[in-house]
Design a protein around this motif. Sequence first.
Motif, mmCIF file in Angstrom:
data_model
loop_
_atom_site.group_PDB
_atom_site.id
_atom_site.type_symbol
_atom_site.label_atom_id
_atom_site.label_comp_id
_atom_site.label_asym_id
_atom_site.label_seq_id
_atom_site.Cartn_x
_atom_site.Cartn_y
_atom_site.Cartn_z
ATOM 1 N N UNK A 56 45.354 31.412 32.856
ATOM 2 C CA UNK A 56 45.433 32.356 34.002
ATOM 3 C C UNK A 56 45.466 31.878 35.294
ATOM 4 N N UNK A 57 46.429 32.472 36.154
ATOM 5 C CA UNK A 57 46.472 31.892 37.459
ATOM 6 C C UNK A 57 45.425 32.077 38.322
ATOM 7 N N UNK A 58 44.802 30.950 38.777
ATOM 8 C CA UNK A 58 43.493 30.923 39.591
ATOM 9 C C UNK A 58 42.287 31.087 38.731
ATOM 10 N N UNK A 59 42.538 30.849 37.225
ATOM 11 C CA UNK A 59 41.502 30.957 36.438
ATOM 12 C C UNK A 59 40.241 30.436 36.462
ATOM 13 N N UNK A 60 40.121 29.241 37.132
ATOM 14 C CA UNK A 60 38.812 28.628 37.537
ATOM 15 C C UNK A 60 37.944 29.243 38.588
ATOM 16 N N UNK A 61 38.764 30.225 39.429
ATOM 17 C CA UNK A 61 37.841 30.780 40.489
ATOM 18 C C UNK A 61 37.811 32.355 40.202
ATOM 19 N N UNK A 62 38.416 32.889 39.063
ATOM 20 C CA UNK A 62 38.288 34.328 38.908
ATOM 21 C C UNK A 62 37.293 34.585 37.698
ATOM 22 N N UNK A 63 35.986 35.033 38.026
ATOM 23 C CA UNK A 63 34.983 35.077 37.253
ATOM 24 C C UNK A 63 35.168 36.656 36.283
ATOM 25 N N UNK A 64 34.528 36.687 35.345
ATOM 26 C CA UNK A 64 34.472 37.876 34.353
ATOM 27 C C UNK A 64 34.112 39.133 35.274
ATOM 28 N N UNK A 65 33.181 39.040 36.139
ATOM 29 C CA UNK A 65 32.684 40.133 37.147
ATOM 30 C C UNK A 65 33.940 40.646 38.077
ATOM 31 N N UNK A 66 34.775 39.355 38.450
ATOM 32 C CA UNK A 66 35.843 39.686 39.411
ATOM 33 C C UNK A 66 36.874 40.763 38.534
ATOM 34 N N UNK A 67 36.877 40.264 37.011
ATOM 35 C CA UNK A 67 37.956 41.286 36.250
ATOM 36 C C UNK A 67 37.312 42.442 36.065
ATOM 37 N N UNK A 68 36.096 42.715 35.707
ATOM 38 C CA UNK A 68 35.496 44.035 35.584
ATOM 39 C C UNK A 68 35.410 45.100 36.513
ATOM 40 N N UNK A 69 35.438 44.319 38.022
ATOM 41 C CA UNK A 69 35.391 45.201 38.863
ATOM 42 C C UNK A 69 36.747 45.540 39.637
ATOM 43 N N UNK A 70 37.801 44.865 39.037
ATOM 44 C CA UNK A 70 39.034 44.895 39.694
ATOM 45 C C UNK A 70 39.057 44.333 40.949
#
Length: 405
Positions: free
Chosen positions: A147-161
């Motif tokens: 995932x691009x920048x996947x080390x910094x993107x959290x599950x929370x970031x994904x769920x909250x758009x």
Amino acid sequence: MRRPRPRTPRRRLLATAVLLAAAALAPAALPATAAPVPVPLRHGGDRCPEHERLPSALTARLDSTVEKVRREAGIPGLVVGVWMPGKGCYVRATGVADKRTGEPMSAGMYVRIGSETKTFTVTALLRLVDEGKVRLDDPIDRYVRGVPNGRRITLRHLAEMRSGLFPYTSDADFTRDLLSAPKRPFTPWEVLSYGYRHANTSEPGTTFQYSNSNLVLLGLVVEKVTGRRLADVLREDVVRPAGLRNTFLPKGAEFPEPHPRGYTDQTLTGAVADATDWNPSWAWAAGGMISNLDDLRRWAPVVATGKLLSPATQAERMKTLPTGFPGTGYGLGILDTNGWIGHNGSLPGYETVTVYLPSQRATLVLMLNTDSLSGGQEPSTLVARAVTGVITPDNVYAGSVTPRS
């Protein structure tokens, strides 16, 4: 994608998808003789027994409002369900389920629910949080590589758009590939690859941007952690515990009867097409599910009050943040629109709204068999605003967070 300029690739697939998942009709334009015959409003039978209905004056006002907005917005068929404890209920079906045959719309039909699927996928994820199997602030890279920048993107970031990942539905090649062959199947990895071609649009956690890429990734997380297919997890860990009987994530284009025909102008030419049998696999965890009025009515308070979650986890879900859309905040896979909590759904041929107003314990469910915009607005938003303007004038539905071109 939202309405494009004429003769350009569509940019609003499952944008609702809140925001929102071409075989054109043959012939593409309906002949004049096939114009639908106006169908009167019909009550919803035991979904709203006569002795439990809203006062007659309010019912008459809703009847007039619903039919007016349906006709003005060009909605072929519409189902409206309202339940207000202590005041009464209202269930109406109006218009046609099939423009060719004139079959009337019915409150007992199945529909594709588009981005309402997000509330189910995120509920599955949050149950894993309660079980201690994942944490909201885990990086996506822990579960899904590449995932691009996947080390910094959290599950929370994904769920909250707020991940900053480019929405795959905004990729021109995806649009062309889907609309050129709308019955073809897609895998989660295939759709993600369209988005990965583009640079991320923002730093994680900084900007709201509705992106189905986020929910597809969360679906993959659920599968990785549970070792089961997402469809099975949703059925066994979310749908059944919620007491739902007619809600599921299909593998492909299967669609149980009875269901209305679904009409869309999301085609390569802009001509209206029958999208009933298009394959929603491209939307998967972000928008592929099917349900009906009875189940959506039950689901509204379950998701809004956190019945399937611990109080602490539900509180995390309900930390809504600004979206840039007036009156509308977004939490973890959930929408707050002037007090109404839930989600809307839109994909070619269908739109839905399922929301709950905690202050009045009121539930609103809408089911439409078109996603064609009216005056630049989603038809479901126009109906929701009109209905809530009558039943809850202090809490009028503000709208979805669907991106528009």
